[in-house]
Scaffold this motif. Sequence first.
Motif, mmCIF file in Angstrom:
data_model
loop_
_atom_site.group_PDB
_atom_site.id
_atom_site.type_symbol
_atom_site.label_atom_id
_atom_site.label_comp_id
_atom_site.label_asym_id
_atom_site.label_seq_id
_atom_site.Cartn_x
_atom_site.Cartn_y
_atom_site.Cartn_z
ATOM 1 N N ALA A 173 -26.522 45.544 20.602
ATOM 2 C CA ALA A 173 -27.752 46.314 20.834
ATOM 3 C C ALA A 173 -27.826 46.717 22.299
ATOM 4 N N PRO A 217 -33.924 52.114 21.825
ATOM 5 C CA PRO A 217 -33.036 51.009 21.458
ATOM 6 C C PRO A 217 -32.004 51.474 20.442
ATOM 7 N N SER A 218 -30.838 50.897 20.545
ATOM 8 C CA SER A 218 -29.735 51.255 19.654
ATOM 9 C C SER A 218 -29.075 49.976 19.180
ATOM 10 N N TYR A 219 -28.568 49.975 17.927
ATOM 11 C CA TYR A 219 -28.018 48.774 17.332
ATOM 12 C C TYR A 219 -26.686 49.036 16.663
ATOM 13 N N LYS A 278 -28.412 46.202 12.250
ATOM 14 C CA LYS A 278 -29.578 47.074 12.080
ATOM 15 C C LYS A 278 -30.538 46.507 11.039
#
Length: 122
Positions: free
Chosen positions: A49, A58-60, A65
């Motif tokens: 993340a 935010p990125s996963y 996820k």
Amino acid sequence: QVQLVESGGGLVQAGDSLRLSCAASGLTFSSYTLGWFRQAPGKERQFVARISRGGGSPSYGDSVKGRFAISRDDAENTVYLQMNSLKPEDTAVYYCAATRMLIFPGSRAEYWGQGTQVTVSS
């Protein structure tokens, strides 16, 4: 001297939750993109993340996820990783990382923590 210090790892059962923390010092924390990576024995380091400056976007990684959530507290110079519905395949050493870039290209970062072990039993 920049330091990133992770904490919160441990041994849990499948389905449990853990919250990892990473306390930073020696850098202008709010200027950095923060991230979490993990590495299991015999496997390559894997992106988990990231969270950008200001807490947006935010990125996963696909495998986490919907189960993990990253957050940051710039007043406390700390980034968190809330991990829910843990699975045995989440077992790994978890590292926090910091970069002045918007992303971690090629999983590279300017600064890394020493890692904290997370073990999920079935």
